[in-house]
Design an enzyme around this catalytic site. Structure first.
Site, mmCIF file in Angstrom:
data_model
loop_
_atom_site.group_PDB
_atom_site.id
_atom_site.type_symbol
_atom_site.label_atom_id
_atom_site.label_comp_id
_atom_site.label_asym_id
_atom_site.label_seq_id
_atom_site.Cartn_x
_atom_site.Cartn_y
_atom_site.Cartn_z
ATOM 1 N N GLU A 91 30.422 10.909 5.715
ATOM 2 C CA GLU A 91 30.838 11.169 7.093
ATOM 3 C C GLU A 91 29.633 11.061 8.018
ATOM 4 O O GLU A 91 28.501 11.268 7.601
ATOM 5 C CB GLU A 91 31.447 12.574 7.187
ATOM 6 C CG GLU A 91 32.722 12.706 6.366
ATOM 7 C CD GLU A 91 33.236 14.132 6.221
ATOM 8 O OE1 GLU A 91 34.436 14.285 5.961
ATOM 9 O OE2 GLU A 91 32.438 15.091 6.343
ATOM 10 N N GLU B 151 37.350 11.509 11.706
ATOM 11 C CA GLU B 151 37.354 12.786 11.008
ATOM 12 C C GLU B 151 37.801 13.911 11.943
ATOM 13 O O GLU B 151 38.142 13.667 13.091
ATOM 14 C CB GLU B 151 35.973 13.079 10.397
ATOM 15 C CG GLU B 151 35.906 12.832 8.885
ATOM 16 C CD GLU B 151 36.887 13.687 8.085
ATOM 17 O OE1 GLU B 151 37.376 14.700 8.610
ATOM 18 O OE2 GLU B 151 37.166 13.327 6.925
ATOM 19 N N GLU C 183 32.178 9.646 -0.228
ATOM 20 C CA GLU C 183 32.881 9.678 1.067
ATOM 21 C C GLU C 183 31.886 10.172 2.114
ATOM 22 O O GLU C 183 31.744 11.369 2.311
ATOM 23 C CB GLU C 183 34.045 10.671 1.037
ATOM 24 C CG GLU C 183 35.072 10.452 -0.040
ATOM 25 C CD GLU C 183 36.123 11.565 0.005
ATOM 26 O OE1 GLU C 183 36.979 11.520 0.892
ATOM 27 O OE2 GLU C 183 36.051 12.483 -0.823
ATOM 28 N N ASP D 58 0.833 -1.191 0.000
ATOM 29 C CA ASP D 58 0.000 0.000 0.000
ATOM 30 C C ASP D 58 0.872 1.247 0.000
ATOM 31 O O ASP D 58 1.396 1.653 1.025
ATOM 32 C CB ASP D 58 -0.893 -0.049 1.249
ATOM 33 C CG ASP D 58 -1.805 1.157 1.316
ATOM 34 O OD1 ASP D 58 -1.760 1.997 0.389
ATOM 35 O OD2 ASP D 58 -2.565 1.253 2.287
ATOM 36 N N ARG E 24 40.488 23.057 -1.523
ATOM 37 C CA ARG E 24 39.330 22.330 -1.023
ATOM 38 C C ARG E 24 38.172 23.246 -0.641
ATOM 39 O O ARG E 24 37.189 22.795 -0.073
ATOM 40 C CB ARG E 24 39.739 21.456 0.167
ATOM 41 C CG ARG E 24 40.556 20.260 -0.252
ATOM 42 C CD ARG E 24 41.121 19.503 0.928
ATOM 43 N NE ARG E 24 42.045 18.468 0.457
ATOM 44 C CZ ARG E 24 41.725 17.197 0.272
ATOM 45 N NH1 ARG E 24 40.502 16.779 0.532
ATOM 46 N NH2 ARG E 24 42.598 16.325 -0.170
ATOM 47 N N GLU F 35 35.324 15.712 -8.079
ATOM 48 C CA GLU F 35 34.786 15.543 -6.727
ATOM 49 C C GLU F 35 33.788 16.660 -6.461
ATOM 50 O O GLU F 35 34.154 17.837 -6.444
ATOM 51 C CB GLU F 35 35.912 15.601 -5.684
ATOM 52 C CG GLU F 35 35.404 15.468 -4.252
ATOM 53 C CD GLU F 35 36.486 15.677 -3.192
ATOM 54 O OE1 GLU F 35 37.352 16.555 -3.376
ATOM 55 O OE2 GLU F 35 36.461 14.958 -2.180
ATOM 56 N N HIS G 251 31.179 13.913 0.059
ATOM 57 C CA HIS G 251 31.840 14.229 -1.208
ATOM 58 C C HIS G 251 31.526 13.116 -2.192
ATOM 59 O O HIS G 251 31.566 11.942 -1.841
ATOM 60 C CB HIS G 251 33.364 14.302 -1.032
ATOM 61 C CG HIS G 251 33.808 15.397 -0.092
ATOM 62 N ND1 HIS G 251 35.081 15.456 0.413
ATOM 63 C CD2 HIS G 251 33.137 16.462 0.408
ATOM 64 C CE1 HIS G 251 35.182 16.529 1.192
ATOM 65 N NE2 HIS G 251 34.015 17.152 1.208
ATOM 66 N N GLU H 172 34.578 8.678 9.056
ATOM 67 C CA GLU H 172 34.336 8.531 7.617
ATOM 68 C C GLU H 172 34.748 7.124 7.203
ATOM 69 O O GLU H 172 35.764 6.603 7.648
ATOM 70 C CB GLU H 172 35.181 9.560 6.842
ATOM 71 C CG GLU H 172 35.106 9.380 5.330
ATOM 72 C CD GLU H 172 35.885 10.451 4.562
ATOM 73 O OE1 GLU H 172 35.788 11.643 4.917
ATOM 74 O OE2 GLU H 172 36.603 10.081 3.618
ATOM 75 N N ARG I 272 31.650 18.499 -3.866
ATOM 76 C CA ARG I 272 31.893 18.562 -2.427
ATOM 77 C C ARG I 272 30.712 19.048 -1.595
ATOM 78 O O ARG I 272 30.764 19.052 -0.375
ATOM 79 C CB ARG I 272 33.111 19.452 -2.156
ATOM 80 C CG ARG I 272 34.388 18.887 -2.764
ATOM 81 C CD ARG I 272 35.558 19.835 -2.621
ATOM 82 N NE ARG I 272 35.862 20.140 -1.227
ATOM 83 C CZ ARG I 272 36.592 19.362 -0.434
ATOM 84 N NH1 ARG I 272 37.093 18.246 -0.875
ATOM 85 N NH2 ARG I 272 36.828 19.721 0.817
HETATM 86 P P1 ADP Z 1 39.699 12.332 -1.102
HETATM 87 O O1 ADP Z 1 41.064 12.634 -1.626
HETATM 88 O O2 ADP Z 1 38.735 13.440 -1.328
HETATM 89 O O3 ADP Z 1 39.731 11.886 0.328
HETATM 90 P P2 ADP Z 1 39.646 9.601 -2.067
HETATM 91 O O4 ADP Z 1 40.935 9.513 -2.762
HETATM 92 O O5 ADP Z 1 39.607 9.054 -0.684
HETATM 93 O O6 ADP Z 1 39.146 11.124 -2.011
HETATM 94 O O7 ADP Z 1 38.548 8.879 -3.009
HETATM 95 C C1 ADP Z 1 37.195 8.939 -2.698
HETATM 96 C C2 ADP Z 1 36.364 8.118 -3.636
HETATM 97 O O8 ADP Z 1 36.714 8.302 -5.010
HETATM 98 C C3 ADP Z 1 36.454 6.606 -3.406
HETATM 99 O O9 ADP Z 1 35.150 6.115 -3.272
HETATM 100 C C4 ADP Z 1 37.104 6.092 -4.686
HETATM 101 O O10 ADP Z 1 36.754 4.750 -4.995
HETATM 102 C C5 ADP Z 1 36.518 7.070 -5.668
HETATM 103 N N1 ADP Z 1 37.117 7.003 -7.024
HETATM 104 C C6 ADP Z 1 38.362 6.671 -7.399
HETATM 105 N N2 ADP Z 1 38.489 6.672 -8.742
HETATM 106 C C7 ADP Z 1 37.272 7.028 -9.244
HETATM 107 C C8 ADP Z 1 36.734 7.211 -10.554
HETATM 108 N N3 ADP Z 1 37.466 7.042 -11.650
HETATM 109 N N4 ADP Z 1 35.437 7.564 -10.665
HETATM 110 C C9 ADP Z 1 34.663 7.757 -9.590
HETATM 111 N N5 ADP Z 1 35.110 7.607 -8.333
HETATM 112 C C10 ADP Z 1 36.396 7.249 -8.151
HETATM 113 MG MG MG Z 2 38.080 10.990 2.241
HETATM 114 MG MG MG Z 3 36.980 14.286 -0.383
HETATM 115 MG MG MG Z 4 36.170 13.626 4.975
HETATM 116 MG MG MG Z 5 40.957 10.244 0.913
#
Ligand code: ADP
Ligand code: MG
Ligand code: MG
Ligand code: MG
Ligand code: MG
Length: 442
Positions: A132, A187, A130, A52, A314, A331, A243, A194, A333
């Site tokens: 948190e 974190e 990522e 439902d 960042r 990324e 992120h 995280e 953010r």
């Molecule tokens: P940060 O430097 O912001 O801490 P990380 O290096 O820890 O980021 O990576 C975070 C995420 O990015 C992880 O889930 C990783 O698997 C992902 N990641 C890595 N390569 C790729 C990609 N080609 N496409 C999408 N996500 C990716």
């Molecule tokens: Mg991270």
């Molecule tokens: Mg990050």
């Molecule tokens: Mg973080």
């Molecule tokens: Mg990292």
């Protein structure tokens, strides 16, 4: 893993599964469960189980309430925590109308539709989040507090708190159900953690985010702690973000990478970035969907406040991590873990794809710390602000054809109505801050 109906039935038999939870999310990303016994599993896998829909927020009106759950066999997971007898498993479902069409209020179907749009252009979408979260103590009545007893800082190696033990068990449970955990750390804020897992195709990742939150909460509870994905539980310390790393592939090739470009980014990558920047203000209501989300998006805590991109910094909305080759990615953010993962990925992908379709070039990246620029300098660089609060974000969403199209009419309307109601409730409240500020002053 690509499991068939037969695989699932066999796995359930071999592992003595007694109960199966059929899971799906409402428009706010809240995980819903319809529990069935293993006897009904075959019928469920055939998509013959009705529920439902009128009892689920944001779904349908009472008179059209019969919905069907269509489980995706490849999402079959047996929970590693076992009851006394038998085992409990889950299947993630799409929601269908009685006439056999996907229900337009189903967030998972919505993401599938947007992913299909990328596929039509020849791209598969990869996403890695990522997420948190905070771990808080519960009081003697078992109710969550905002008290954390840990004193460990960022990457602190000494396990001085209960949180470390809980997080280790979370990682083990996630690995047990097929997550590849890449990183797990304390974190910046006290009590904040995280856990990162490896990227996957967008739909699988959205399923995993929904599962992740549920596993983290469950394991926290077993340690007598409360896990929260609320974006900013405590004023004055960092909030929790999610992120979101995105890349496009053609086969095994990352199409964001181009060795010949000065930044080693392809034209497709630039356009994707251009689309994200163009639509960021409009998709913010989806990626940052609560009143509280906007209390995280303030300067001073590495949370983005401005619509800009950078390779180094960042502080902006988008960062291009240094990795190239298959690791080339954007990324995003601003998203926070209160977002519905299906809708958040849908609007992000849609925005990027719109950039590709319309060849939107981004402005030059901003490699300065934007927090250090004043309003005039930001203006000169064409750097906009993200919405300052939920109502501004909703108004931006209302003005956006592209984001509205990503969501579809049904979801769009329910979402906007619900968020305006949420805002009205909030703005008519008298908050503690006002009493402290005004009670004795006037
Ligand atoms: P940060 O430097 O912001 O801490 P990380 O290096 O820890 O980021 O990576 C975070 C995420 O990015 C992880 O889930 C990783 O698997 C992902 N990641 C890595 N390569 C790729 C990609 N080609 N496409 C999408 N996500 C990716
Ligand atoms: Mg991270
Ligand atoms: Mg990050
Ligand atoms: Mg973080
Ligand atoms: Mg990292």
């Amino acid at each position: 893993e690509n499991l068939t109906k037969e695989d699932v039935l066999k796995l359930a038999r071999d592992n003595d599964v007694q109960f199966v939870r059929l899971q799906f999310t409402d428009i706010f990303g809240v995980l819903k469960n319809v529990a069935i016994t293993v006897k009904q599993l075959e019928k469920a896998l055939d998509g013959e189980l009705m529920f439902d829909g009128s009892s689920i927020e944001g779904f349908v009106r009472i008179e059209e309430s019969d919905m069907y759950l269509k489980p995706d066999p490849s999402t079959f997971v047996i929970f590693p925590w076992r009851p006394q007898e038998g085992a409990v498993a889950r299947l993630i479902c799409d929601v269908y109308n009685p006439d056999g069409t996907p229900f337009s209020g189903c967030p998972r179907c919505t993401l599938k539709r947007v992913v299909a749009e990328a596929e039509e252009l020849g791209y598969s979408v990869n996403v890695g989040p990522e997420a948190e979260f905070f771990l808080f103590m519960v009081d003697e009545r078992g109710l969550p507090t905002t008290i954390t007893h840990d004193k460990a800082g960022y990457f602190d190696l000494t396990p001085v708190d209960l949180g470390e033990n809980a997080r280790r068990d979370m990682v083990i449970a996630l690995q047990d159900i097929g997550f590849e955990v890449e990183a797990s750390h304390h974190e910046v804020a006290p009590g904040q953690h995280e856990i990162d897992f490896k990227y996957d195709d967008a739909l699988t990742t959205a399923d995993k985010i929904a599962t992740f939150k549920f596993v983290v909460r469950t394991i926290a509870q077993r340690h007598g702690l409360h896990a929260t994905f609320m974006p900013k539980p405590i004023f004055g310390i960092p909030g929790s973000g999610m992120h979101t790393h995105v890349s496009l592939f053609q086969g095994n090739e990352n199409v964001f990478f181009d060795a010949n470009d000065k930044r080693e980014l392809s034209e497709t990558a630039y356009h994707f970035i251009g689309g994200l920047l163009k639509h960021a203000r409009s998709f913010c209501a989806i990626t940052n969907p609560t009143i509280n989300s906007y209390k995280r998006l303030v300067s001073g805590f590495e949370a983005p406040v401005y619509v800009a991109w950078s390779e180094k910094n960042r502080s902006p909305l988008l960062r291009i991590p240094a990795r190239r080759g298959v690791g080339t990615r954007v990324e995003v953010r601003n998203p926070d873990p209160a977002a519905n993962p299906y809708l958040a990925l849908a609007v992000i992908i849609k925005a990027g794809i719109d950039g590709i379709k319309n060849k939107i070039m981004p402005p030059e990246p901003t490699d300065k710390n934007i927090y250090d620029l004043d309003a005039k300098e930001r203006n000169e660089l064409g750097i906009d602000n993200l919405p300052a609060d939920l109502i501004e974000a909703v108004q931006e969403l209302q003005g956006s054809k592209v984001v509205r199209e990503a969501l579809g009419e049904h979801l769009y309307k329910r979402f906007v109505d619900a968020k305006i109601m949420e805002w009205d409730k909030y703005r008519s409240q008298v908050h503690d801050w006002e009493l402290q500020e005004y009670l004795t002053k006037f």
